[in-house]
Scaffold this active site. Structure first.
Site, PDB file in Angstrom:
ATOM      1  N   ARG A  45       0.858  -1.445   0.094  1.00  0.00           N
ATOM      2  CA  ARG A  45       0.059  -0.055   0.127  1.00  0.00           C
ATOM      3  C   ARG A  45       0.903   1.148   0.094  1.00  0.00           C
ATOM      4  O   ARG A  45       0.455   2.387  -0.499  1.00  0.00           O
ATOM      5  CB  ARG A  45      -0.946   0.040   1.156  1.00  0.00           C
ATOM      6  CG  ARG A  45      -2.280  -0.877   1.234  1.00  0.00           C
ATOM      7  CD  ARG A  45      -2.974  -0.878   2.297  1.00  0.00           C
ATOM      8  NE  ARG A  45      -2.139  -1.068   3.547  1.00  0.00           N
ATOM      9  CZ  ARG A  45      -2.784  -0.886   4.886  1.00  0.00           C
ATOM     10  NH1 ARG A  45      -3.545   0.103   5.132  1.00  0.00           N
ATOM     11  NH2 ARG A  45      -1.984  -1.037   5.833  1.00  0.00           N
ATOM     12  N   LYS A 132      -4.285 -19.602  13.975  1.00  0.00           N
ATOM     13  CA  LYS A 132      -5.691 -19.026  14.673  1.00  0.00           C
ATOM     14  C   LYS A 132      -6.680 -20.024  14.087  1.00  0.00           C
ATOM     15  O   LYS A 132      -7.867 -20.127  14.380  1.00  0.00           O
ATOM     16  CB  LYS A 132      -5.967 -17.522  14.280  1.00  0.00           C
ATOM     17  CG  LYS A 132      -7.273 -16.808  14.808  1.00  0.00           C
ATOM     18  CD  LYS A 132      -7.445 -15.436  14.547  1.00  0.00           C
ATOM     19  CE  LYS A 132      -7.521 -15.143  13.177  1.00  0.00           C
ATOM     20  NZ  LYS A 132      -9.173 -14.988  13.130  1.00  0.00           N
ATOM     21  N   TYR A 167      -9.884 -16.797   8.195  1.00  0.00           N
ATOM     22  CA  TYR A 167      -9.065 -17.641   7.360  1.00  0.00           C
ATOM     23  C   TYR A 167      -9.747 -18.486   6.547  1.00  0.00           C
ATOM     24  O   TYR A 167      -9.602 -18.928   5.641  1.00  0.00           O
ATOM     25  CB  TYR A 167      -8.467 -18.336   8.526  1.00  0.00           C
ATOM     26  CG  TYR A 167      -7.246 -17.573   9.018  1.00  0.00           C
ATOM     27  CD1 TYR A 167      -6.582 -16.273   8.704  1.00  0.00           C
ATOM     28  CD2 TYR A 167      -6.567 -18.276  10.184  1.00  0.00           C
ATOM     29  CE1 TYR A 167      -5.576 -15.725   9.302  1.00  0.00           C
ATOM     30  CE2 TYR A 167      -5.331 -17.649  10.737  1.00  0.00           C
ATOM     31  CZ  TYR A 167      -5.015 -16.219  10.145  1.00  0.00           C
ATOM     32  OH  TYR A 167      -3.941 -15.741  10.770  1.00  0.00           O
TER      33      TYR A 167
END
Length: 375
Positions: A45, A132, A167
């Protein structure tokens, strides 16, 4: 008869300034890199930081993947060149639903841009997520109270947990393109890599904490719980996960599969704390579960201390708040989960890279000192 020219491998690394972006760039640019030689494009970015090995990139592309129009305008013309995408971009937000929305949007925008043309050359996408996947939305203020993590060691084929998890969403988006290209999913543990732009940078967070304690003569106290202090954890050297991305991207057997990725050894935080003390020259303080210590409260006003450390040592200009994650790390170290990922599937499929975690910590600190990120 004229021989056909070998197909040129062109990689697009999305999130190239993330914690292991430089590791993938270096892995692809090795003379012996699988699938090479590679042309490497990197997306971020913002402009590249001074510490990034920009000379290894064939092209740097600045874009915001949340912006559909900008993403399509910039990437669609490259769809006839890019053969592989290495996805490292990630957005951590306050709630899991916002994480789902933002991460799904970014991935969809990029994939749509690269597959919109009938001349698209995209053949494989590697997607990096993490552990996670097996624990659940532990940073969501409401859902975190409902966690029911899988038993360790975490295995790739475990069923998905019943709570929302971004995810899962990005994996599903990737799988929906299975008729257009193949993919692989990569689930590292705590990543040991180089970046000042990764929100979720656990090793750098601990380094900043240790150096602030040293500078101000505070005790370097462990702020997790007794369970995490005594039980096994694992870590992932950025070099190892980078090699796994490249391996999976050109290995037929690995296509459309998910793989854990760790160094292959384990540690306890008691052992790691001693190593961190030696690495950053602070006194080891034994963990005392009776002593209550709020790391977020302790560090919230230490930004100026870090500024002094940066100035006194002539370091690369960084802001503590932009490269540390004390709240997230506090949550992680208070889990009552033995955080170990199984590497059996990776081995069975032919990936055998590994790293010595204590040695990796020492080498990582030395590298960041050379880069003038740490004193």
């Amino acid at each position: 008869m004229e021989q056909a020219k070998p197909r040129q491998s062109v990689a697009l690394i999305v999130g190239v300034t993330a914690m292991m972006g430089d590791a993938i760039v270096k892995a692809l640019k090795q003379p012996t890199a699988l699938g090479g030689p590679w042309t490497v494009y990197g997306v971020s970015r913002r402009s590249l930081p001074a510490w990034f090995p920009s000379s290894l990139l064939d092209k740097h592309i600045m874009l915001d993947a949340l912006n559909q129009h900008q993403t399509h305008e910039i990437l669609a013309p490259l769809s006839s060149e890019i053969t592989h995408v290495f996805w490292l971009a990630i957005q951590f937000q306050v709630t899991e639903q916002v994480c789902i929305s933002m991460n799904s949007t970014m991935l969809s925008n990029v994939l749509n841009a690269l597959t919109s043309s009938p001349n698209s050359k995209l053949s494989h996408v590697t997607l990096q997520t993490g552990s996670k996947h097996y624990v659940g939305p532990l940073f969501d203020p409401i859902l975190s109270a409902q966690l029911s993590p899988h038993d360790s060691p975490f295995i790739e084929d475990y069923p998905r947990l019943p709570l929302p998890n971004f995810y899962y969403n990005v994996e599903d988006i990737l799988a929906s393109y299975s008729k257009s290209f193949t993919y692989s999913i990569h689930r590292p543990s705590i990543i040991l890599g180089v970046s000042t732009r990764s929100y979720f940078n656990i090793p750098l967070t601990l380094a900043v904490y240790a150096l602030v304690c040293k500078h101000q003569n505070y005790p370097f106290r462990y702020f997790g719980n007794k369970f995490s202090w005594e039980h096994f954890w694992d870590m992932t050297n950025a070099r190892v996960i980078a090699e796994q991305h490249v391996w999976a991207s050109v290995t037929d057997k690995a296509k459309n599969e998910a793989f854990n990725c760790t160094n292959g050894d384990v540690f306890t935080w008691k052992m790691m704390w001693k190593l961190l003390c030696d690495t950053f020259d602070v006194e080891f303080v034994p963990f005392d579960e009776k002593e209550k210590f709020d790391i977020v409260e302790f560090m919230k006003d230490k930004g100026e201390v870090w500024d002094k450390i940066v100035e006194e040592n002539g370091l690369y200009k960084t802001k503590m708040e932009e490269m540390t994650c004390f709240g997230a790390l506090d949550t992680i170290l208070k889990l009552e989960v033995q955080h170990v990922l199984s590497m059996t599937k990776s081995r069975e499929f032919g990936f055998h890279e590994y790293a010595n975690t204590p040695k990796s910590i020492t080498e990582w600190a030395h590298k960041l000192r050379q880069m003038k990120i740490l004193p």
